[in-house]
Design a protein around this motif. Structure first.
Motif, mmCIF file in Angstrom:
data_model
loop_
_atom_site.group_PDB
_atom_site.id
_atom_site.type_symbol
_atom_site.label_atom_id
_atom_site.label_comp_id
_atom_site.label_asym_id
_atom_site.label_seq_id
_atom_site.Cartn_x
_atom_site.Cartn_y
_atom_site.Cartn_z
ATOM 1 N N SER A 111 0.799 -1.226 0.000
ATOM 2 C CA SER A 111 0.000 0.000 0.000
ATOM 3 C C SER A 111 0.830 1.274 0.000
ATOM 4 N N THR A 147 -4.785 -1.601 0.583
ATOM 5 C CA THR A 147 -5.290 -2.971 0.514
ATOM 6 C C THR A 147 -5.444 -3.483 1.941
ATOM 7 N N ARG A 173 -1.833 2.855 -2.364
ATOM 8 C CA ARG A 173 -2.873 1.948 -2.867
ATOM 9 C C ARG A 173 -3.302 1.061 -1.699
#
Length: 323
Positions: A54, A230, A228
């Motif tokens: 992430s 997750t 990102r």
């Protein structure tokens, strides 16, 4: 010398060195606390790999430091803990540089190109390096049996982890060896400070001291590195922030204060093997058949280091450190 002074001197020797502690409730609690710290740390590398799903490496280190500092600051504020004394601040800087910033950053950068098994080499060398730092910093003198078992345990761990990685030299090796040195210095200084102030306050004030840099670094890193989110990424960053960086360090420093820096450091000989187990369970890495053999050998070395006592020392008249 009176019997009372003699008893105080013997207690001071045990508190200063730690390796002379005889089996008892305090030593058993210290060993348990240090062992809990090792278990927490053994999940750091797999959690970091998850966190890198992430965050970028610089962002991950900044975020984990900020989250841990917020938890530590809340605890310090709620309990109205006074600011650390001036004589403790230099040591807290070493702890901040070593275990708050240096080790997390260098190992995170290494894990971008190294597997967790290869990165475990640094953990295999950490107990021996920490014991060596403690000799220089605190003047402790473990026995020859202690050193022989420590070196043997380190050799077993290194041989096993290098064998796991196929003997190849990773591009992250310089990061790993740098992390080894700064972490050993931070562990040693933190263990020394934990004899005079609660272990959670040692890591807590180190995190607070590093917070301005963590915030500034995080702001810059997050503007360059994409995020990102997750499930694995969030779990990973929460673990390394709250457990590896704060709660794990709390029990670890308390354990070091109770049984001594050198003896506590040898419990970390089990950490690479535990890390490899977590790597199989959490990351799906393959575990070689040699793992059980290495685990048994490491546990034998740990047992020897925990039972080996420091050679008799001359009487010391210093009083116990303040609590």
């Amino acid at each position: 010398m009176t019997a009372e002074n003699s008893a105080t001197s013997e207690t001071a020797i045990a508190v200063t060195d730690g390796s002379a502690l005889r089996p008892g409730p305090r030593a058993e609690r210290g060993t348990l606390l240090a062992a809990l710290g090792v278990v927490a740390f053994s999940l750091t590398f797999p959690s970091t790999v998850w966190g890198l799903e992430s965050f970028g490496p610089w962002s991950l280190v900044a975020v984990r430091s900020v989250l841990a500092a917020l938890l530590a600051g809340g605890c310090l504020l709620a309990l109205r803990v006074p600011l650390p004394e001036r004589r403790h601040r230099g040591g807290l800087v070493v702890v901040a540089l070593g275990v708050v910033a240096g080790f997390p950053l260098l190992t995170t950068l290494a894990l971008e190109t190294s597997t967790t098994s290869h990165a475990a080499v640094v953990v295999g060398l950490l107990p021996l390096t920490t014991a060596a730092f403690s000799v220089v910093r605190s003047g402790s003198r473990p026995s020859r049996t202690f050193w022989a078992a420590a070196v043997a345990g380190a050799a077993v761990v290194i041989a096993f982890t290098v064998g796991q990685s196929g003997g190849a030299v990773s591009t992250g090796d310089l990061y790993l060896f740098g992390a080894l040195l700064v972490c050993a210095a931070g562990y040693t200084e933190g263990g020394r400070l934990a004899r005079e102030m609660p272990g959670w306050q040692v890591i807590g004030w180190a995190l607070i001291g590093a917070l301005p840099v963590s915030l500034a670094g995080g702001a810059v890193a997050l503007s360059f590195e994409p995020v990102r989110l997750t499930a694995h990424g969030v779990i990973g960053v929460v673990w390394v922030a709250l457990v590896s960086t704060f709660l794990g360090m709390y029990v670890w420093y308390r354990g070091m204060a109770a049984i001594g820096i050198a003896r506590a450091s040898q419990l970390q000989l089990a950490q690479p093997v535990l890390t490899l187990v977590w790597s199989v369970l959490l990351l799906g890495e393959h575990l070689a058949p040699a793992a059980p053999v290495a685990a048994v050998a490491v546990l034998v070395c740990i047992a020897v280091t925990q039972r080996s006592a420091r050679p008799p020392a001359a009487p010391v008249t210093a009083s116990l450190p303040g609590r």
